[in-house]
Each structure stands twice: as C-alpha cells, then as structure tokens.
Design a protein around this motif. Sequence first.
Motif, PDB file in Angstrom:
ATOM      1  N   VAL A  91       0.911  -1.205   0.024  1.00  0.00           N
ATOM      2  CA  VAL A  91      -0.039   0.123   0.126  1.00  0.00           C
ATOM      3  C   VAL A  91       0.883   1.436  -0.241  1.00  0.00           C
ATOM      4  O   VAL A  91       0.675   2.297  -0.856  1.00  0.00           O
ATOM      5  N   ALA A  92       1.770   1.463   0.826  1.00  0.00           N
ATOM      6  CA  ALA A  92       2.857   2.456   1.028  1.00  0.00           C
ATOM      7  C   ALA A  92       3.913   2.184   0.010  1.00  0.00           C
ATOM      8  O   ALA A  92       4.834   3.139  -0.163  1.00  0.00           O
ATOM      9  N   PHE A 100       9.153   8.290   6.564  1.00  0.00           N
ATOM     10  CA  PHE A 100       7.970   9.252   6.194  1.00  0.00           C
ATOM     11  C   PHE A 100       7.977   9.647   4.664  1.00  0.00           C
ATOM     12  O   PHE A 100       8.799   9.598   4.068  1.00  0.00           O
ATOM     13  N   PRO A 101       6.797   9.816   4.323  1.00  0.00           N
ATOM     14  CA  PRO A 101       6.688  10.221   2.895  1.00  0.00           C
ATOM     15  C   PRO A 101       7.390  11.676   2.605  1.00  0.00           C
ATOM     16  O   PRO A 101       7.937  11.879   1.373  1.00  0.00           O
ATOM     17  N   ALA A 102       7.662  12.516   3.512  1.00  0.00           N
ATOM     18  CA  ALA A 102       8.077  13.528   3.327  1.00  0.00           C
ATOM     19  C   ALA A 102       7.923  14.258   4.798  1.00  0.00           C
ATOM     20  O   ALA A 102       7.146  13.989   5.519  1.00  0.00           O
ATOM     21  N   ALA A 138       2.915  13.963   8.180  1.00  0.00           N
ATOM     22  CA  ALA A 138       2.680  13.049   7.077  1.00  0.00           C
ATOM     23  C   ALA A 138       2.821  11.674   7.557  1.00  0.00           C
ATOM     24  O   ALA A 138       3.738  11.419   8.402  1.00  0.00           O
ATOM     25  N   VAL A 139       2.008  10.781   6.738  1.00  0.00           N
ATOM     26  CA  VAL A 139       2.258   9.399   7.409  1.00  0.00           C
ATOM     27  C   VAL A 139       2.096   8.538   6.078  1.00  0.00           C
ATOM     28  O   VAL A 139       1.694   9.064   5.132  1.00  0.00           O
ATOM     29  N   ASN A 140       2.391   7.268   5.986  1.00  0.00           N
ATOM     30  CA  ASN A 140       2.422   6.305   4.912  1.00  0.00           C
ATOM     31  C   ASN A 140       1.009   5.999   4.803  1.00  0.00           C
ATOM     32  O   ASN A 140       0.010   6.098   5.607  1.00  0.00           O
ATOM     33  N   TRP A 141       0.338   5.488   3.424  1.00  0.00           N
ATOM     34  CA  TRP A 141      -0.979   5.212   2.977  1.00  0.00           C
ATOM     35  C   TRP A 141      -1.519   4.420   4.197  1.00  0.00           C
ATOM     36  O   TRP A 141      -2.683   4.728   4.496  1.00  0.00           O
ATOM     37  N   PRO A 142      -0.952   3.374   4.664  1.00  0.00           N
ATOM     38  CA  PRO A 142      -1.641   2.535   5.635  1.00  0.00           C
ATOM     39  C   PRO A 142      -2.186   3.152   6.837  1.00  0.00           C
ATOM     40  O   PRO A 142      -3.025   2.680   7.508  1.00  0.00           O
ATOM     41  N   TYR A 160       1.846  11.783  -1.788  1.00  0.00           N
ATOM     42  CA  TYR A 160       2.958  10.924  -2.468  1.00  0.00           C
ATOM     43  C   TYR A 160       2.540   9.390  -2.761  1.00  0.00           C
ATOM     44  O   TYR A 160       1.595   8.812  -2.106  1.00  0.00           O
ATOM     45  N   GLN A 204       4.005   7.119  -1.819  1.00  0.00           N
ATOM     46  CA  GLN A 204       4.419   6.402  -0.305  1.00  0.00           C
ATOM     47  C   GLN A 204       3.144   6.848   0.911  1.00  0.00           C
ATOM     48  O   GLN A 204       2.719   5.953   1.777  1.00  0.00           O
ATOM     49  N   GLY A 205       2.729   8.081   0.717  1.00  0.00           N
ATOM     50  CA  GLY A 205       1.791   8.208   1.777  1.00  0.00           C
ATOM     51  C   GLY A 205       1.379   9.779   1.541  1.00  0.00           C
ATOM     52  O   GLY A 205       1.291  10.029   0.343  1.00  0.00           O
ATOM     53  N   GLY A 255       3.471   9.489  12.998  1.00  0.00           N
ATOM     54  CA  GLY A 255       3.729  10.657  11.849  1.00  0.00           C
ATOM     55  C   GLY A 255       4.899  11.490  12.157  1.00  0.00           C
ATOM     56  O   GLY A 255       5.226  11.571  13.519  1.00  0.00           O
TER      57      GLY A 255
END
Lengths: 536, 536
Positions: free
Chosen positions: A155-156, A233-235, B405-409, B443, B445-446, B484
């Motif tokens: 997912v990520a 982290f994504p950013a 910011a966090v990853n999608w899950p 993103y 990633q997230g 996050g």
Amino acid sequence: MRRWNGWGDTTIDLELNAAALGFLTERIGAAQDPADALWSEALAQVQAQPSRLPPHPLVSIESAERLQASFGQSLGDWLRLRFGQLGRVTDGVAWPESREELRELLGWASAIGAVVIPCGGATSVVGHLTPPDGDRPVLTMRLGRLRRLLALDPVAQLATFQAGVAGPDLEAQLRAQGWTLGHYPQSFEYATLGGWITTRSSGQQSARYGRIEAMFAGGRLETPRGTLDIPAFPASAAGPDLREWVLGSEGRLGVLSEATMRVQRLPECERFVGVFLPDWPAGEAAARELAQARLGLSMLRLANPIETVTTLALAGHARAIGWLERALRWRGCGAGKVLLMLGLTGSAAQVRAMQAQARAILRRHGGVSTGTVLGRRWQANRFRGVYLRNALWAHGYAVDTMETAVNWPQVSATVDAIEQAGHQALQAMGERTHAYTHLSHVYPQGSSVYSTFVFRIGPDFDHAWARWTALKRAVSRAIVGQGGTISHQHGVGKDHAPYLAAEKGEQGLQAVQALIDHIDPQGVMASGNLIQGLPR
Amino acid sequence: MRRWNGWGDTTIDLELNAAALGFLTERIGAAQDPADALWSEALAQVQAQPSRLPPHPLVSIESAERLQASFGQSLGDWLRLRFGQLGRVTDGVAWPESREELRELLGWASAIGAVVIPCGGATSVVGHLTPPDGDRPVLTMRLGRLRRLLALDPVAQLATFQAGVAGPDLEAQLRAQGWTLGHYPQSFEYATLGGWITTRSSGQQSARYGRIEAMFAGGRLETPRGTLDIPAFPASAAGPDLREWVLGSEGRLGVLSEATMRVQRLPECERFVGVFLPDWPAGEAAARELAQARLGLSMLRLANPIETVTTLALAGHARAIGWLERALRWRGCGAGKVLLMLGLTGSAAQVRAMQAQARAILRRHGGVSTGTVLGRRWQANRFRGVYLRNALWAHGYAVDTMETAVNWPQVSATVDAIEQAGHQALQAMGERTHAYTHLSHVYPQGSSVYSTFVFRIGPDFDHAWARWTALKRAVSRAIVGQGGTISHQHGVGKDHAPYLAAEKGEQGLQAVQALIDHIDPQGVMASGNLIQGLPR
C-alpha cells in the motif's frame, strides 16, 4: 565464480574481434599482452603480512578472505592485483549474519582499537576498501549475508531489506511479488543496497526511478554510539533529514544494517530507442530540451562523436554497421553524428504520450530514429559492457572511467577539458589515450559527464601506475577547474578525497569532520575514506 | 498595510455570512466578540522592556519595530497580541541591505554575546520568532531588504536570489522574463525564500515543482564561523550534501543570504478540476492510485467529509450549492461525499495526456467531475482562505491548524486520531471544536494530513491559552502516537521542539546538537528553535 583480479564472473568472457583491436591499435598503438600475477603469488603476499587482530569467533584471518576483501574495482586496485603489488591488506574479515553480530563486531573493534571497513559488493571504483596505513589493525566487515527482504508494504510501496543485499538478489525478491526498485547502476551484478546508499549511487534509469537518494525512505545505521533509527515518512519538515547523513557517509558514521526503499509495480511497458543526431551541438541541444520538457523518460544517454564511433566499431557486424552508416549519412547524420539512447517506461498510455512528445522534439534537431534495434542491443548488454575491461586488459590495454556533473552551459567545455586532460597527461609520457564521453544522466539543470580512457598498460607496474595516477590527477583537476563535482555517481573514497575541499570548502569539510568526531570519537569507522588528514 | 495582530493586508477583509456563522454556532456554540488590545497598549508593553542591546548604527530599538519583529502567525502569537499579553519581545531589529551588513551584524552579535533570530516574512506558525528566555540580549535580523534577483541562467534554468525575497516579489521578478519558481505555500504573500528553505516548506503544487528541497540547488549560509558556499550541481555523489544542512536548520546554523533555485518556464497550460467522490474510502483510494500512477499532476488535495461540508457551507451561494448537491446525490455522491482537487499543469499535450489518465482512474472510484468551476474558485482564493482567521476571530472563534505526514496504511487512522484528540482536549474543558481535515500533499508512499480546528476563544487570555495549549499538546501527541512526523510543512520552531526526539531519537538529536555546537560554538543563532535544552 567471481574473478579475483578483474570484473565479474569467470564464465563470462567478452572477446575483442580483430576489427575492434585494429581500431584501437590505430589510435593508441599495439600493446603487449601482460603477464598477470598468479593467485598463489598474491596469497603469498598476504601470508607475509601476519594479521594484527586478536582472535574472534566471527572473524576470519584466512589469507584468501583477506585478499578478496582488500580490493575494489578502482584501476589502482586492478594494477596492484594484476602485477602482484598488493600493498597493505586487511587483517581480518567478518561476515555478520544479523544486526546483533554486526553490533557485536563494532563493539569488539572499538574495544581493541581496530579500524572497521564496511564492504558491500566490493565494486568501489574509488578505493573505499583499501586498508588505511597506520598501526591499527583493520577489520573488513562484509555485509553480503545480510540479504533478506524483511517487509513489503504494497500500500505504501515500501520494501525493507537487510542492506547487504546485492542487485540481482534484491530485484529477484521484489519481482517475485511484482515489484521493482529500478536501480540499475553498471555495478548491479554485485553491488549492494547499502553500498548504493552510502555512496549516493545513480542507476541507468534514474530519470524515472530516481537516484538512490530519492528511493531511500529510512533505515538503521549502526554507529559506534548506538543505532540511529530513521523512520520512513513520505516527506517531512521536521528539521534536519537524517537520511542525508547516511547518504554519502561512505562508512564514516557507521554501517547501514537495514534500509526501507520506495519500490514500484513492474512497469507495463518498456522500450529503449536509439536516435542519431547530426552532430554534438544538435545532440546536446536535443538532450537538454528533452530533459527540460520533463516528459517522464526513464533514460537519456548521449554519446559524443568519438564514443559513437567507438560503440559502432566495437559492436562487430561491420557489414550491418556499414549499411546503417550509409542510411544515416543519407539522412544527414555523417561523420560527426552522435547516438542518443532513450528509455521509455510506464503504462502503455504514458509510453505512447512520451514517445509522441519526444519524437516532436527530436525531429526539430534532425534526429533519425533506429527504433528499438540498438535499444534492444543496449538492453541486452547493459551490465556486460564492463566485462570489456577484462578483454582489453588481456590485449594490453587499461581502461579507466571518470565522471562529474555540471550545469548545461558548462557541459561541452567540460567534455573537452576532461578528454584533453587525459590526452595531455599521457602525451607527457610519450603515450596516447583513446578518450570518449557520454552524458549518462541528464537533468533540467545540467548533466553528468562520463568519460572513458583506454591506454596501454605498459611493461611493468611502475609504468602502469605512473600512467594511471597521472591521468587520474589531470582529469580530476580538469573537473574541479570546470566547476564540476568530483563525482556524480562513483563517490569519493580515497581516490577523490583530495579534491573534495574544492566543492565543500574548508568550512564544509570541518563540519563534516566534527559530525564524524561526534558519532565516532575513536575513529573506528572507515578511516581514510571521504576526508583525509584534516587537522582536528 | 500589514495587520500587526492578524493575517495579511488591512485592506482585505473576508466576511462570514449569516449561514456560515449559523453553521458554526450549531456545531460549537455562539461566541462573544473579543475585545482586542490596542496598538498603543501593546507598544506600552514593549516600552516597559528596555532594550538590552548596546547601540549599533544598523540596529533599531524603536518599539514598533521590536513589536512587529517578535511575533509570527502561531495561534500562540495571536493570543499574546490580541489579548495584549506580549511576554518577552526582541531587544532590537536590523534590516541588513547587503551580505556585508549581514556579516557585520553577526560578528557584532557574537562579540556582545547576543542571540540572533533571523526573520523572513514573519509567517512562522510554530514560534520561530519568539525571543528565548535568559539574560542575553536578542537581535532580530529582518531579511526582507535582501530581495534582488542576482542572476538568471536560462540554459541551466537557475535563478539566484538574495534570500530575503518574498513570494510575490520573487515571482514578479521571474515572470517578467517568462520564468516561475512555482512555490505556492499558503504563506506565499509574505513568506521569504530563505524562510521556505530553512524550514523545508512545501507549496500547493509541489507535486509538479517539488518541495523547496528539490528546488534549492545551492547558496550561501552566513555562519558564525564564516560563509559556507554551496555550489549548484545538477546532482552529486561527493559525500554529504551540504544543502541538507541548510534545509530545516531553522536559523540554528546561520543565515541564508543567497539561494540558487531551479526554475521553469511558465507553463503553457494550467487548470484545476474539482471532482466529488462518494465517500472517504473511495476518495482516499483514488488519491492514492493517482499518486502512485505518477501522472505528473501538479496538485492533489482531498477534503474529508467534514471539510467538504464546511467548504460548501462557508462558500455562501446557498441556492447554487443546493443545486450542485442534488445533482451530486443523483450521481452517487451524497452525505459522506468528499472533494478532490486536481491540478493539471504543463504543455497542452501533457495536460491532455494526464487528464485522460486521471479520468480513467477517477471513474473507477465513482468520481463525478465538476470541471473547472470549483477549481477556478479555489485558484482565485488560494491565498485568501487564511484571511478567514481574521473574520472568525472577529466573531469570537480561534482557528489553528496542525499537520503531519504518514504512509498510506496509516492515513485514515491518523485523520481520526488527530480530530479525536482535538475534540477530547476541548471536551475536557467543556468546550467543543469543529475539526476537519484534508490531504494537502499526496505521494506514492503516503500523504500529508492537514487538520483545522475552530473553537471559541473564551472570555480572557487564560482561557484561550489553556484551550490552545491543550489542543496543541493533545494533537501533537496523537501525531507522534500514530508514527507521523511532527511536521510535513510548518517546521519545528519552539512549538514542536518537544516532539522532535520521537522521530530523530536521542542519538539523532545529539548529533544535530553537535553540529550546531561546531558551527556556532557561542550559541549565537536562533537559540531555542529546533532543539531545546539538550544536555551538552
């Protein structure tokens, strides 16, 4: 089995055909076949240097291990191995199989006052693995058994690996589940994830997948002070980005044990297209326009006229090449022509869209496409070109490559300055070099410049060493003189360390040293790489 | 003229219509109009704090200057200004007009043992400008007069600016010649280039233009040890990337005097499209698929159901909105619907291609496009939404925003945790908050998660301060608890410093401190920002 004194697997032998050999002889003279030192002779030299390490159950002091862990793929490494002039070798080798073993070894090395050199695939071309001089024993830590995929988050789009995993193994573990990292440097066959990250590697398709910096989302650095855990982290805008301390650290701050990487689904569609342009100015202008149009191409690679001629000459197939050249001449691409390779990767719709846009740009610059004929050939040989080094050596020729990156206004002058510096350095010794260049990574701001130098090895180690160091020094100075970075993709190691101050400044280098001193106060890690002999 | 105790220009007043006010009253209760402190009362408080700085020809100790340089746009700053509870203000203000003046001031501050706080547009929302406690005098260095475009290289697409240039001025200087930086954070109207870089800012169209990190090619950092010159390479593998030491340094390592930025030609084509999706899961899945398809969109912004409702309620035009909602309901987007804004920017061919690909993805998730109607509205108001804070305050409501910011899950759980933390923090005080969230930067990633909290200010400073700090603490803890980053785009400053260790680790923070101690051994620079009270 891997070659101990050259590139790659012993079952793979590229042959130079007569035409290719004639091409070189004409340019730099006939060469003598060298008499390589034997494995047994090299081993004897290792045995003459008793290990200075006390015993440890995880550490081997076996001579073959010590020999193989002390050399990378710098031409200097080659010369020392081929002529049997090994110089200092490492005192012992460990192959940790877990983070715990890795940390145990770091602690032990600290306690006994040893220097630790981390070693991934031993593909460094800038002297990372050369044991430093001095009285301290040297432990080389080989990371190739830390090779597991620890987690895959679909997912990520993140994959966490132990950082000693090598290219083919990494891709195999990902591809089994439909994913790819997409990082393909020429060292792909052996180089490891951790090595890529700590030396800021760049793959052939970085225009799509990013340099390794862009893929590296987080990880674990085992430092002499403890473990530095860097979350993925994504950013983030939360102050300094600690990933950037790992990137380019070249072992000075610790050993990367795990890395979380941004991965992608395998692309639906991929093709490589070769396009000829009439001359260098047209090729450079087209490459720049393509890069600045941000079409999403996965690769742009432009050979200069000499590299284009060399590629065609070394390809064999003289008759087919003859036909191709006649057809190209008829369409405006004659003697000064240049070859541009484009990579198109993505969904079918994306590839169609970028191909149409690229075609329109190339047409304006007089481009003549050969479709995917040369592209397929390039693709099939993308990791094999480096085997040419073995073939050339067998005929008495050495090969070295040097590279930088500069902004577009400096590109042409830098190509000239680098090739000229190489010519002049060998001319001063009464020798010639065959020098050719391509732009391997193209950005909106500028381009990498990647030059290859072929020259005669000479009758003995001293001649060969003098030729190589003169070339290396002259070209490095030319790069710095043009305002280029001392490396776009190879790293600093020991070979480039003397030139680092030109771009970091004394302020910058002292600050890097201060950071190293804080994290590694006893100087355990990779001493001699990156920064040499700064006053503390 | 700029407001001294709120956002923006005094000539711009947004009004809350009765329906919008009713919407809020229903959710969090009717509020009293607050009685703001007067400018003269605030000035009197400054005068009661005599400057501790000795005289210097470049330093003003005038009360109005000191007052205006001591506050940013953190809600804490607002509360102190609006209630006339200023607390400590800076001792003096300088507006250097050259690098030489800047360096002269740094040297002087060092010599007299002062603390220097660099100040760009004074738009910090995390307390960067609050003078630190302690006996040392504080000099705030305002950089807004360093605003010249020094060089524009159209071939390398690089523009070098003095780093105090503010958004509109920077874009005007570039657009006059057909170029753009493309960095549009909501603070665009006042924030400066140097502030963006040193706090790792991210603009609304970062998906195309990149976060400020990607645009920052090189520059000059004036440190207490001297000038750190960072050359602008297209890419480099030469060890540590010193740009990364400037990014996110928040004034602790020095003052950025010049920055070389990657700029682009003004795009041929740009449009913003609003698409409704039936519910949050559909919206989130669509946003993720669009991000991971790497279509080259310039913006992706997804409002959750509460933010979608709030946006429509505050828009006015009740009848038009009513029609729109009936039409949406008929096509499957009812009560839980969410609004996704897409930015499409590039050549006409690129925009066409990405629009077709985006449409195919959105259709699969039940998306209903409103074309560019809402997009044009968003575009017209992109920097005006922040003026709502003034309007809400005038009716007795405070607004704060928090982001991560966090990853999608983790995205959905983080949205919930953040909103819940806000609700509970105020519930404990018998108050309610209206909380809503959007994903502002998406993103592969997230995603970033950006939440807004509206609550009643309360009868006096103490109530307001207690509500704000309780909210801030609870939400920060929720962010950290979800794994996050403490900031995706606002930075650390003083408000977020207590939460930094959760992501950097003690190892990481100590190393950052070691670097600060090396470059700024006397602790002149921006003391209190980023890292607070670490044992040395």
